[in-house]
Design a protein around this motif. Structure first.
Motif, PDB file in Angstrom:
ATOM      1  N   GLY A  26     -13.293 -10.137 -45.004  1.00  0.00           N
ATOM      2  CA  GLY A  26     -11.810 -10.033 -45.241  1.00  0.00           C
ATOM      3  C   GLY A  26     -11.625  -9.516 -46.693  1.00  0.00           C
ATOM      4  O   GLY A  26     -12.435 -10.218 -47.660  1.00  0.00           O
ATOM      5  N   LEU A  27     -11.053  -8.698 -47.133  1.00  0.00           N
ATOM      6  CA  LEU A  27     -10.985  -7.954 -48.545  1.00  0.00           C
ATOM      7  C   LEU A  27      -9.451  -8.480 -49.110  1.00  0.00           C
ATOM      8  O   LEU A  27      -8.554  -7.935 -48.289  1.00  0.00           O
ATOM      9  N   ASP A  28      -9.267  -8.958 -50.344  1.00  0.00           N
ATOM     10  CA  ASP A  28      -8.038  -9.236 -50.827  1.00  0.00           C
ATOM     11  C   ASP A  28      -7.917  -7.921 -51.722  1.00  0.00           C
ATOM     12  O   ASP A  28      -8.700  -7.834 -52.817  1.00  0.00           O
ATOM     13  N   PHE A  29      -6.686  -7.304 -51.520  1.00  0.00           N
ATOM     14  CA  PHE A  29      -6.535  -6.130 -52.574  1.00  0.00           C
ATOM     15  C   PHE A  29      -5.303  -6.521 -53.110  1.00  0.00           C
ATOM     16  O   PHE A  29      -4.336  -7.341 -53.072  1.00  0.00           O
ATOM     17  N   MET A  30      -5.251  -6.079 -54.554  1.00  0.00           N
ATOM     18  CA  MET A  30      -3.859  -6.042 -55.371  1.00  0.00           C
ATOM     19  C   MET A  30      -3.650  -4.697 -55.531  1.00  0.00           C
ATOM     20  O   MET A  30      -4.193  -3.771 -55.919  1.00  0.00           O
ATOM     21  N   VAL A  31      -2.342  -4.415 -54.886  1.00  0.00           N
ATOM     22  CA  VAL A  31      -1.643  -2.939 -54.873  1.00  0.00           C
ATOM     23  C   VAL A  31      -0.380  -3.133 -55.575  1.00  0.00           C
ATOM     24  O   VAL A  31       0.258  -4.049 -55.373  1.00  0.00           O
ATOM     25  N   ARG A  32       0.185  -1.942 -55.996  1.00  0.00           N
ATOM     26  CA  ARG A  32       1.391  -1.761 -56.348  1.00  0.00           C
ATOM     27  C   ARG A  32       2.307  -1.618 -55.237  1.00  0.00           C
ATOM     28  O   ARG A  32       3.420  -2.087 -55.113  1.00  0.00           O
ATOM     29  N   ALA A  33       1.826  -1.057 -54.372  1.00  0.00           N
ATOM     30  CA  ALA A  33       2.629  -0.714 -52.743  1.00  0.00           C
ATOM     31  C   ALA A  33       1.386  -0.394 -51.904  1.00  0.00           C
ATOM     32  O   ALA A  33       0.497   0.324 -52.160  1.00  0.00           O
ATOM     33  N   ASP A  35       1.474   1.956 -49.750  1.00  0.00           N
ATOM     34  CA  ASP A  35       1.492   3.164 -49.524  1.00  0.00           C
ATOM     35  C   ASP A  35       1.197   4.334 -50.793  1.00  0.00           C
ATOM     36  O   ASP A  35       1.163   5.453 -50.686  1.00  0.00           O
ATOM     37  N   ARG A  36       0.637   3.555 -51.668  1.00  0.00           N
ATOM     38  CA  ARG A  36       0.149   4.314 -52.821  1.00  0.00           C
ATOM     39  C   ARG A  36      -1.652   3.971 -53.109  1.00  0.00           C
ATOM     40  O   ARG A  36      -1.812   2.730 -52.623  1.00  0.00           O
ATOM     41  N   PRO A  37      -2.050   4.906 -53.579  1.00  0.00           N
ATOM     42  CA  PRO A  37      -3.642   4.704 -53.827  1.00  0.00           C
ATOM     43  C   PRO A  37      -4.204   3.931 -54.920  1.00  0.00           C
ATOM     44  O   PRO A  37      -5.251   3.664 -54.842  1.00  0.00           O
ATOM     45  N   GLU A  38      -3.294   3.325 -55.704  1.00  0.00           N
ATOM     46  CA  GLU A  38      -3.821   2.404 -56.589  1.00  0.00           C
ATOM     47  C   GLU A  38      -4.204   1.172 -56.195  1.00  0.00           C
ATOM     48  O   GLU A  38      -3.298   0.531 -55.452  1.00  0.00           O
ATOM     49  N   TYR A  39      -5.537   0.554 -56.649  1.00  0.00           N
ATOM     50  CA  TYR A  39      -5.871  -0.780 -56.075  1.00  0.00           C
ATOM     51  C   TYR A  39      -6.911  -1.381 -56.804  1.00  0.00           C
ATOM     52  O   TYR A  39      -7.460  -0.811 -57.617  1.00  0.00           O
ATOM     53  N   ARG A  40      -7.006  -2.627 -56.597  1.00  0.00           N
ATOM     54  CA  ARG A  40      -8.005  -3.534 -57.160  1.00  0.00           C
ATOM     55  C   ARG A  40      -8.461  -4.529 -56.217  1.00  0.00           C
ATOM     56  O   ARG A  40      -7.650  -5.154 -55.435  1.00  0.00           O
ATOM     57  N   ILE A  41      -9.667  -4.472 -55.650  1.00  0.00           N
ATOM     58  CA  ILE A  41     -10.438  -5.458 -54.892  1.00  0.00           C
ATOM     59  C   ILE A  41     -10.574  -6.782 -55.634  1.00  0.00           C
ATOM     60  O   ILE A  41     -11.500  -6.728 -56.684  1.00  0.00           O
ATOM     61  N   ILE A  42     -10.223  -7.973 -55.301  1.00  0.00           N
ATOM     62  CA  ILE A  42      -9.949  -9.094 -55.962  1.00  0.00           C
ATOM     63  C   ILE A  42     -11.062 -10.171 -55.242  1.00  0.00           C
ATOM     64  O   ILE A  42     -11.266 -11.158 -56.036  1.00  0.00           O
ATOM     65  N   GLU A  43     -11.117  -9.897 -53.929  1.00  0.00           N
ATOM     66  CA  GLU A  43     -12.031 -11.026 -53.379  1.00  0.00           C
ATOM     67  C   GLU A  43     -12.512 -10.693 -51.959  1.00  0.00           C
ATOM     68  O   GLU A  43     -11.795  -9.507 -51.331  1.00  0.00           O
ATOM     69  N   ALA A  44     -13.752 -10.919 -51.662  1.00  0.00           N
ATOM     70  CA  ALA A  44     -14.412 -10.673 -50.321  1.00  0.00           C
ATOM     71  C   ALA A  44     -14.766 -11.844 -49.685  1.00  0.00           C
ATOM     72  O   ALA A  44     -15.262 -12.773 -50.232  1.00  0.00           O
TER      73      ALA A  44
END
Length: 77
Positions: A26-33, A35-44
């Protein structure tokens, strides 16, 4: 949310799981939205929870992945 997911986010999740060598993660992402490609993975998470993703049939799809021979085929298939 899955229907709105940007393809780059899905690709990032697959690459992260492969890099971590975790077939179920399970991956937790921080995203602006979603449907947008910007992301940071914050946890696995090695043991992701499946029950909190309703109404999407996450648990059913996971069982189908693990035991494809037990999958019930729909009439449309």
């Amino acid at each position: 949310m899955t229907k709105r997911l940007h393809p780059e986010l899905a690709d990032a999740a697959v690459r992260a799981a492969q890099t971590l060598d975790m077939p179920v993660v399970g991956l937790d992402f921080m995203v602006r939205a979603p449907d947008r490609p910007e992301y940071r993975i914050i946890e696995a998470n090695e043991r992701p929870g499946l029950a909190n993703h309703e109404p999407a049939p996450t648990a059913v799809r996971f069982i189908d992945l693990l035991f494809p021979q037990t999958r019930v085929q729909s009439a449309a298939a």
